[in-house]
Write a protein that holds these residues in place. Sequence first.
Motif, mmCIF file in Angstrom:
data_model
loop_
_atom_site.group_PDB
_atom_site.id
_atom_site.type_symbol
_atom_site.label_atom_id
_atom_site.label_comp_id
_atom_site.label_asym_id
_atom_site.label_seq_id
_atom_site.Cartn_x
_atom_site.Cartn_y
_atom_site.Cartn_z
ATOM 1 N N UNK A 1 0.889 -1.223 0.053
ATOM 2 C CA UNK A 1 -0.036 0.053 0.009
ATOM 3 C C UNK A 1 0.849 1.220 -0.193
ATOM 4 N N UNK A 2 1.996 1.398 -0.117
ATOM 5 C CA UNK A 2 2.975 2.412 -0.160
ATOM 6 C C UNK A 2 3.812 2.623 -1.235
ATOM 7 N N UNK A 3 3.911 1.807 -2.213
ATOM 8 C CA UNK A 3 4.926 1.831 -3.401
ATOM 9 C C UNK A 3 4.286 2.783 -4.588
ATOM 10 N N UNK A 4 5.129 3.398 -5.516
ATOM 11 C CA UNK A 4 4.897 3.786 -6.693
ATOM 12 C C UNK A 4 5.455 3.089 -7.806
ATOM 13 N N UNK A 5 4.678 2.435 -8.534
ATOM 14 C CA UNK A 5 5.279 1.416 -9.429
ATOM 15 C C UNK A 5 5.147 1.977 -10.975
ATOM 16 N N UNK A 6 6.107 2.356 -11.811
ATOM 17 C CA UNK A 6 5.930 2.743 -12.970
ATOM 18 C C UNK A 6 6.311 1.680 -14.089
ATOM 19 N N UNK A 7 5.546 1.278 -15.068
ATOM 20 C CA UNK A 7 5.624 0.306 -16.191
ATOM 21 C C UNK A 7 6.317 1.010 -17.397
#
Length: 552
Positions: free
Chosen positions: A369-375
């Motif tokens: 619930x605390x990460x930023x994930x870029x693809x």
Amino acid sequence: MSQIFVLLPLTGLLLFAASVSSGSSAADPVTCETRGSDLKRDEVLVLCPPGCAQLRLSVFGTGVYAAISSICGAAVHKGILSSSGGPVRVHKQHGRHNYISSYANGVHSQALPRWTSSFSVSKNLDAPLELSSSTGSTALPEVVRTGKKAAKKPSVKKSTSGGNKDCQMDIAVVIDSSKNIGQRRFNLQKNFVAKLAAMLRVGPTGPHVGLVQASDSPRTEFMLTNYTQPKELLFAIKELAYLGGDTNIGKAILQTAESFFTQSRGARRGHPRVMMVLIDGWPSDDVEQAAILARETGINVFMVSVAKPAAEELGMVRDKDFLKKAVCKDNGFFSYSIPSWFSTTKHVRPLTQRLCSLDALLCSKTCYNSVNIGFLIDGSSSVGWQNFQLILDFLGGIVQSFDVSDAGARIGAVQFTYDQRLEFGLFDHATKEDAVGALRRISYMSGGTATGSAIRYAVQNLFRQRERGHNFLIVVTDGQSYDDVRDPAMVARGQGITIFSVGVAWAPMDDLRAMSSEPKDSHTFFTREFTGLTEFIQPLVRGICRDFTENN
């Protein structure tokens, strides 16, 4: 007997009064601050007073406005209402995502990720008119009806209706209702909790508050979603009845931890969970095991101790370290001491700030619930449309493991060939379903492969916050890059972005390892076939969680 009153020499006000008394009698007068959500009918004609164009009104969206927007402000923004006021037709619509900000006609509308209902405004005055009042009356403004200027109502900030959006916590308040506190101090405690709730500014998009009383046995008074409007919550607190009995704080913590923060009872996915326990003196039971359960389930336990035991009472306290054992972390942040119930007012603001300090809430912070994930998605010609769909399915599988929300994990995507295209940003989709849907709607570009430039573009356009251990970039590519990948990847890693590289088919291992974070072996994946991508979903999720834990 005739009645004489004085009108201010404002042409717009005279025109407004005239329009109420004549041709626009079917229009319902509203204030400049009236919101779309305040209206009851799906389509209605309202009459905006003069002067709205000179006020700073809350408007969200462009063309179609979120229902928390000022109707008259939206009409000024659209250009159908002047400073002299006048009639505006309002059309209610369903809620939507991604309300766009813009500047028009002196009004700066704001962006909003989503809202439950919307409205549009028009100058179409020929259609049949409806009254928004259930009684059918057309009440006149006080200045027109009586000649007296109505007392100015205190302005209400948008956060009092929608909630404090900077404090999107689910908060369980456990209060002391034991015989130790007594009726008088119990009432002082209720006043303190009411002031705290007012300062928190509960609301649908802000903090939610529930309450449990600790006594012989804990009693749940109301759940998180029972009262999401400030007035209703304050009334519920005022009506609490004193119980008496022992100070079984451990039982209250245990029951709250086990049953309070469930989705069926109103807990929101991705929103930090906070339990604030008020205690007068000391507990009658053991709190340690209950607190361990609370911490293991991600609940941030705050202990607010009021009137600590005196020196001569310490012999009666079964566990002198109960405060340290109960809180989320014994670092001074989660314990708060107030010397007396008669001096609580000055402690309302600092305690509120602690409860709303997202970055300091350790127990509820998880990789989910605390990460930023870029693809970063390779859309080059060598991939092909069918394999491109397999990549999107693979990335959608990764998203399924995370709690995507306004206060939780965030997902963004960039597609690249020689050029780059921001498909959606980290703050564009506030639910898992929306993020997965946005992924599946990405159209295949086709072209060359410039992975280095794409990494540089993703860093600049995806990651606004530079918090180490929270930002992750997953690069998926099937071939050799036409430009250098080493320097852009080094810059990204230097800015706290953890890179996982996923290669397929002809992707060279040297490029993949050059992009990946250390240790290379655990951040680099390769498969000969696109169908093999699904095998990497769980290893990637575990890798993100491992890195997050090690960095936090």
